[in-house]
Design an enzyme around this catalytic site. Structure first.
Site, PDB file in Angstrom:
ATOM      1  N   ASP A   1       9.974  -7.234  -0.337  1.00  0.00           N
ATOM      2  CA  ASP A   1       9.915  -7.026   1.109  1.00  0.00           C
ATOM      3  C   ASP A   1       8.510  -6.587   1.472  1.00  0.00           C
ATOM      4  OD1 ASP A   1       9.959  -4.210   0.612  1.00  0.00           O
ATOM      5  OD2 ASP A   1      12.121  -4.406   0.301  1.00  0.00           O
TER       6      ASP A   1
ATOM      7  N   LYS B   1      12.254  -7.841   6.573  1.00  0.00           N
ATOM      8  CA  LYS B   1      12.174  -8.424   7.917  1.00  0.00           C
ATOM      9  C   LYS B   1      11.024  -9.412   7.952  1.00  0.00           C
ATOM     10  CE  LYS B   1      13.304  -4.593  10.563  1.00  0.00           C
ATOM     11  NZ  LYS B   1      12.659  -3.506  11.224  1.00  0.00           N
TER      12      LYS B   1
ATOM     13  N   MET C   1       8.507   7.884   6.859  1.00  0.00           N
ATOM     14  CA  MET C   1       9.331   7.330   7.950  1.00  0.00           C
ATOM     15  C   MET C   1       9.448   8.354   9.084  1.00  0.00           C
ATOM     16  SD  MET C   1      12.334   5.539   5.663  1.00  0.00           S
ATOM     17  CE  MET C   1      12.610   6.926   4.571  1.00  0.00           C
TER      18      MET C   1
HETATM   19  N1  SAH Z   1       9.502   4.025  -1.970  1.00  0.00           N
HETATM   20  C1  SAH Z   1       8.382   4.173  -1.075  1.00  0.00           C
HETATM   21  C2  SAH Z   1       8.799   4.762   0.248  1.00  0.00           C
HETATM   22  C3  SAH Z   1       9.763   3.905   1.034  1.00  0.00           C
HETATM   23  S1  SAH Z   1      10.120   4.575   2.611  1.00  0.00           S
HETATM   24  C4  SAH Z   1       7.308   5.025  -1.756  1.00  0.00           C
HETATM   25  O1  SAH Z   1       7.559   5.640  -2.800  1.00  0.00           O
HETATM   26  O2  SAH Z   1       6.176   5.013  -1.249  1.00  0.00           O
HETATM   27  C5  SAH Z   1       8.926   3.751   3.599  1.00  0.00           C
HETATM   28  C6  SAH Z   1       7.909   4.723   4.114  1.00  0.00           C
HETATM   29  O3  SAH Z   1       6.912   4.964   3.143  1.00  0.00           O
HETATM   30  C7  SAH Z   1       7.135   4.242   5.326  1.00  0.00           C
HETATM   31  O4  SAH Z   1       7.861   4.414   6.531  1.00  0.00           O
HETATM   32  C8  SAH Z   1       5.938   5.157   5.268  1.00  0.00           C
HETATM   33  O5  SAH Z   1       6.267   6.458   5.687  1.00  0.00           O
HETATM   34  C9  SAH Z   1       5.681   5.219   3.790  1.00  0.00           C
HETATM   35  N2  SAH Z   1       4.687   4.216   3.334  1.00  0.00           N
HETATM   36  C10 SAH Z   1       4.866   3.318   2.355  1.00  0.00           C
HETATM   37  N3  SAH Z   1       3.739   2.600   2.142  1.00  0.00           N
HETATM   38  C11 SAH Z   1       2.826   3.087   3.032  1.00  0.00           C
HETATM   39  C12 SAH Z   1       1.469   2.779   3.310  1.00  0.00           C
HETATM   40  N4  SAH Z   1       0.823   1.825   2.634  1.00  0.00           N
HETATM   41  N5  SAH Z   1       0.839   3.476   4.282  1.00  0.00           N
HETATM   42  C13 SAH Z   1       1.464   4.456   4.960  1.00  0.00           C
HETATM   43  N6  SAH Z   1       2.751   4.779   4.740  1.00  0.00           N
HETATM   44  C14 SAH Z   1       3.423   4.121   3.781  1.00  0.00           C
END
Ligand code: SAH
Length: 364
Positions: free
Chosen positions: A142, A164, A275
């Site tokens: 995704d 999406k 998030m």
């Molecule tokens: N499993 C992921 C998190 C999934 S929840 C992890 O460990 O990073 C998704 C959230 O992660 C987004 O809404 C945002 O808050 C954050 N996120 C993930 N990649 C990001 C990025 N490149 N820049 C900023 N926020 C990011």
């Protein structure tokens, strides 16, 4: 020692069973080679062999020498010892390179690997993630994972977007799980590529349970989580000696309860919210109600590790209106705590990341 060779336009002879050599064939085809297959087994896997020229397996020493002399490289995949002997002798006599690759699994059922892809920069993929992608027959991905170079990392795989896309809803979680299980039961080597780490708000646990219940072997490759790496890319360390000795990672997907806010404000360490853009006004007001100082510094880092990375900084009582005025959007990581002040000194890290990201975009 490992060396890389440019195979574009070169003739490569793969010797082995088509099904077991499918990943080797896919990698050679993806690198632009003209691939010939000498398959001494049953008719193999149609997916892998559609783009190769089949040749008759030689039956004597002279035929082997003639065949290997007509190519630039010979790759042997899981052949028996008499074929190995014949190949070694023929390539030595013809002075042609011979390499050996491990055969791909041909289990009655396949397996699923949940791969943490890190926060979006290909450089933050782990060695284990790259190895899993290299062997995949199908990759479910995704938009939060690092996807720009997926076709290169998983050359033999079908790439399925379950997130999406413009005009399409994301595939729902139950359906993703069903599709992972279904593909593995059909014998495929399946990768589920996720952003960050699969077990940090990634629903990885649910996918592991679904696979285990269906009797599908499943493993997890940890990834670099955005909770730590994205603040880091903006020059914010989540801990720092004498400033913060703990950090709490919270989901802002739904508003926190008064009790949670109270405990969070009382901990006295760094708070990292994923998030959290939508619930930011609720969170900041709640933390102040719970006793946190209105002058506590806050940073929001949007689109970490991309050329669109942006950091917005303000005090706790001012960040929500500022974020709304500036149109701050998801994906973003919110960091609350004294460590945010360090970004003024450490932002050099951010500058380097941004330069690298820009360079990668221009060279791709
Ligand atoms: N499993 C992921 C998190 C999934 S929840 C992890 O460990 O990073 C998704 C959230 O992660 C987004 O809404 C945002 O808050 C954050 N996120 C993930 N990649 C990001 C990025 N490149 N820049 C900023 N926020 C990011």
């Amino acid at each position: 020692m490992e060396i890389s060779v440019n195979l574009a336009g070169r003739r490569v002879l793969v010797v082995g069973h088509a099904g077991r050599a499918r990943h080797t064939i896919a990698r050679c085809v993806a690198s632009g080679a003209r691939v010939y297959l000498a398959d001494d087994g049953e008719p193999g896997d149609a997916r892998a062999v559609s783009s190769v020229v089949r040749v008759i397996v030689p039956s004597n020493r002279l035929e082997w020498k003639t065949l290997v002399s007509s190519v630039d490289l010979v790759v042997s995949v899981g052949v028996d010892s008499s074929t190995t002997d014949a190949l070694e002798r023929a390539t030595r006599e013809a002075r042609i390179w011979l390499t050996t690759e491990p055969p791909s699994p041909t289990l009655p059922i396949g397996r699923v690997t949940l791969v943490g892809g890190g926060p979006g920069d290909g450089q933050l993929l782990t060695v284990a993630a790259l190895a899993a992608l290299r062997e995949a027959d199908v990759v479910f991905f995704d938009r939060l994972g690092p996807v720009a170079r997926l076709a290169e990392w998983a050359p033999g795989a079908e790439l399925v977007n379950v997130g999406k896309t413009p005009g399409h809803h994301a595939v729902n979680q139950t359906e993703i799980q069903e599709r992972l299980v279904e593909a593995a039961l059909a014998g495929k080597t399946v990768v589920r590529l996720k952003g960050g780490d699969p077990f940090v708000f990634g629903r990885g646990g649910e996918e592991v349970i679904a696979c285990s219940r269906a009797g599908v072997p499943v493993t997890v490759v940890s990834g670099v989580t955005s909770a730590i790496a994205v603040p880091g890319a903006a020059g914010i360390p989540v801990t720092h000696r004498e400033i913060s000795r703990l950090f709490t990672v919270v989901s802002g997907h739904v508003p926190l309860s008064e009790n949670e806010l109270l405990h969070l404000a009382g901990l006295g360490g760094t708070i990292v919210v994923l998030m959290g853009v939508g619930t930011l006004p609720h969170l900041t007001a709640g933390l102040m109600r719970a006793g946190m100082s209105a002058s506590m510094p806050v940073a929001i880092v949007e689109k970490g590790f991309s050329t669109g990375q942006r950091t917005t900084r303000a005090d706790l009582d001012e960040i929500a209106p500022l974020a709304s005025r500036l149109g701050v959007r998801s994906p973003a990581v919110v960091v609350i705590g004294e460590v945010v002040r360090l970004s003024e000194q450490l932002d050099v890290t951010a500058a380097t990341f941004l330069q690298d990201a820009a360079a990668e975009l221009t060279t791709d």
